[in-house]
Write a protein that holds these residues in place. Sequence first.
Motif, short mmCIF file in Angstrom:
data_model
loop_
_atom_site.label_atom_id
_atom_site.label_comp_id
_atom_site.label_asym_id
_atom_site.label_seq_id
_atom_site.Cartn_x
_atom_site.Cartn_y
_atom_site.Cartn_z
N PRO A 187 -2.13 28.28 -27.01
CA PRO A 187 -2.18 29.61 -26.40
C PRO A 187 -3.60 29.91 -25.91
N LEU A 188 -3.72 30.19 -24.62
CA LEU A 188 -5.03 30.36 -23.99
C LEU A 188 -5.34 31.81 -23.66
N SER A 189 -4.34 32.59 -23.32
CA SER A 189 -4.57 34.00 -23.02
C SER A 189 -3.27 34.77 -23.11
N ALA A 190 -3.40 36.10 -23.28
CA ALA A 190 -2.24 36.99 -23.29
C ALA A 190 -2.70 38.42 -23.09
N ASN A 191 -1.88 39.19 -22.40
CA ASN A 191 -2.12 40.63 -22.32
C ASN A 191 -0.80 41.36 -22.13
N ASN A 192 -0.76 42.61 -22.58
CA ASN A 192 0.46 43.42 -22.44
C ASN A 192 0.15 44.76 -21.80
N GLU A 193 -0.88 44.81 -20.99
CA GLU A 193 -1.23 46.05 -20.30
C GLU A 193 -0.09 46.56 -19.43
N GLY A 194 0.63 45.62 -18.80
CA GLY A 194 1.67 46.02 -17.87
C GLY A 194 2.95 46.47 -18.53
#
Length: 323
Positions: A228-235
């Motif tokens: 796992p290199l990156s993740a975001n849940n802003e959207g």
Amino acid sequence: MPRPTLPASSKPLRRAVAIAGLLVLGGCPQKEVTVDPAASPARAASPASPARAPRPTVAATLKRAELMALVFPDSHGPQAAEDTPGMVRLPKLDDQGKQIAGNDAEREAQITAREVVRLDDRHAVMLTEAVPLTEQGNPMNGHPDGAWLGAYFFEQGADGWKLAGRNDAVDYQGFMGNLGETKVERLSTGQLVMTLSNGSCWQGMCAQWLSVYALETDRVRAMVKGIPLSANNEGSDEACEKLLKGERSEEPPRSACFDIGGRPVFAHSAEGDGKDELRIVFSGQRTGGTGKPQVRKVSTTLVYVERKGRYELREGRNPVPSL
């Protein structure tokens, strides 16, 4: 790593997250029927059956177009290095995207030359992306559809470069008919490796993964896959989007908010064995605690060391949340 089954309905990718439209570093493509001597004179002379150039058996250079014409001689000609239809032998996949052993079959696919790497004075490898075609001749590039990484090995002789070996299906990776972002690097030991990062979004949550492959004269093998290199849940939550931007939100977020990304680098090993470590430097932010969400900074490094040809985690804990 489970593969998605529903179409994405998310906002565009942010920061390091790659989707199918992601730029490919160093991997952008630069991208016959002979007359039968036994045929009757009338048939051989027919203008409807013109003789074509013989299939190439050697490439004068390591230009992508020449190598593609050598491997896929029935493609659209010597300049067809990009999106060339070709026949490849591929395994079948189950519903989870895993290979079913013993079910290889010839399939037509769109082939793209991603990387051509000269391994030494006499050996080279061409890495390709293969997207299978439907019965109607359309690429299978839906959201859950990846692509096949292929490897074609060449040896240099007195008259040029000859095909010495092939593996149409090294691995199946990516989304929407795209492998992802590729990059070739040389380690301190002289070993050449290719990094592959790919990702996508689902309902406003985005993620990206990293794999590393060793490039050898007769094979391409995985050294580590699916970090796992990156993740975001802003959207996925307006409250998260505001909080992670440093703004106030009248409504609390529905769950923890996060926006974390990692940068992989190869560096001399601290173990003094002459090998390179794989270090992934993570930064970003996430909410934590109870009650009023507090945004916390994320800063940590993972260290992978090479043991028996594979990268194993020696130090650190991956801060990227699971989706």
